[in-house]
Write a protein that holds these residues in place. Sequence first.
Motif: not given
Length: 554
Positions: A428-456
């Motif tokens: 742990p002391f080596m991790i805390s001495a060296s680690l600057e940051g961690v970026l977590g990510q996922r890829l999600i699909r974007k809604v098609c802007q040509q058939c974008l439809t609002a709903y509740e």
Amino acid sequence: MNHFQVLELLAEQNLISEEVIDDAAFEVTQSGRPLAKVLEHQGVMSEGQFYQTLAQMLGTEVVELAGFEPDESLIGIVPMAQAQLHRAFPVGWDGHCLQVVLEDPLNHQAIEDLRFSIGVDVQMMIGAVDHVTELIRKHYSRGAGELKDALLEMGSVIDESQANSDAAANAAPIVRYVDLVLQQAVRDRASDIHFEPFEHDFKIRYRVDGALYELAPPPRHLAGPVLSRVKVMANLNIAERRLPQDGRIQREVGGRQVDLRVSTLPTQFGESVVLRVLDRSSVNLSLEAIGMPPSIYEYLLRTIELPNGIFIVTGPTGSGKTTTLYACLDKMNTIDAKVLTAEDPVEFDIEGIVQVPVNEGIGLTFAKVLKAFLRQDPDRIMVGETRDQETAQIAIQASLTGHLVLTTLHTNDAPGAVTRLIDMGVEPFMISASLEGVLGQRLIRKVCQQCLTAYEPTEAVLNQLGLSPHEIGDKCFYYGSGCANCNSTGYRGRKGIYELFNVTEPIRELINQRAPGIVLKQKAIELGMSTLREDGLRCIYSGETSIEEILKYT
């Protein structure tokens, strides 16, 4: 008539209010979406109502195109070039007058031009724009027609007795068919192409925005020649069908230089072959183009300028980790910095960066490459993946001796990277001495802007997101209703969602105390970390994605 005139006529008939005219006309001009879609999106009138009203205005009729299958003789009346130029599709012919539907029913000039070019009287009918687009793509698409012709040619030229010969792989119909499959996949922005032999079928599928779509398959007996052709292109051993092989195809497809990574896998019914499409022209490897939240973008700009330390990008396979690291490398790639990368394999060649492909088959592991890097006087190092304790230890040593190290890990969230490193055996002391940051990510699909439809959304769906009706207030939710632009999926394109685990002094203290991952996460949230779910909610509210995508990935 133009859009503005149609809107004024709708207002005169009290079907829309005067206030709607300017807003709708502006949206049509800015977005390029059909007027019917814009009015439905604004909740003014449904698409069906609009088409019926427009047909009355123009003195014509609405044609129901759902499931419409035209006769081949009808298709032949309008040449492909004219259908694509005027975005017109024939729906009827009485021997004297041709009935057509247009993608843009207000383009009266197209009717006149068609009448002149094909030499018959033309009557315009009204049809839903999505169906018109889909019919033109299906029946007047160069790729679809050519694939169909190539399939027929293959079946007629190569019979079952010839299919097992090595010469069949280089037969002209096989070569042409494989080239057309590659062209179609690249044109449709596919990330992978799958050739899959089964007992009675031979499937060819490709993945677009994370979803698989099937092409018209060739006969089962042609699986061998088609797969052998791919292996020939990748310089693989076509006689070896018992062991997995990896290769690479570099060629021009559709006027673009494309790199294809080829992987073969022996299966019960033949070899399964997958091609990974690396189209440099369709991937913008710059931090600005990725579309990160401003705070994360600015953090990355600061981090990649640090003289030492470790920065980790984490997430499951296919979450865009490599793209993020390449974007960082692109930004670091200056004349005054020596940058080295160890990758498995090298995804994109970047001029000015020394890239080393890892080859574990001959003992060239990430750890061995990383040791060699330290004798090459680097400023910054990228390790494609930290898989074991040895690689992690050397990466940390490199960061503590004055190098900035970028790497990836497979964890469920950003704080989980610390737990993963401790599980690998890193102190742990080596991790805390060296680690600057961690970026977590996922890829999600974007809604098609040509058939974008609002709903509740229902209260049950909101509960899954951990929200109450009171919390969302007047926020809008959207989904894609499906159109030709998105292959009726409701989605087109992908984007990232992120969480940034910034290793500050309070976090370092907790790491030294071997605090569990959940404690690290709670502390990070307390210090201002926005989670993947919160970033996903931001994308839902902005109309970029759907509730289903965020529930699926966070």
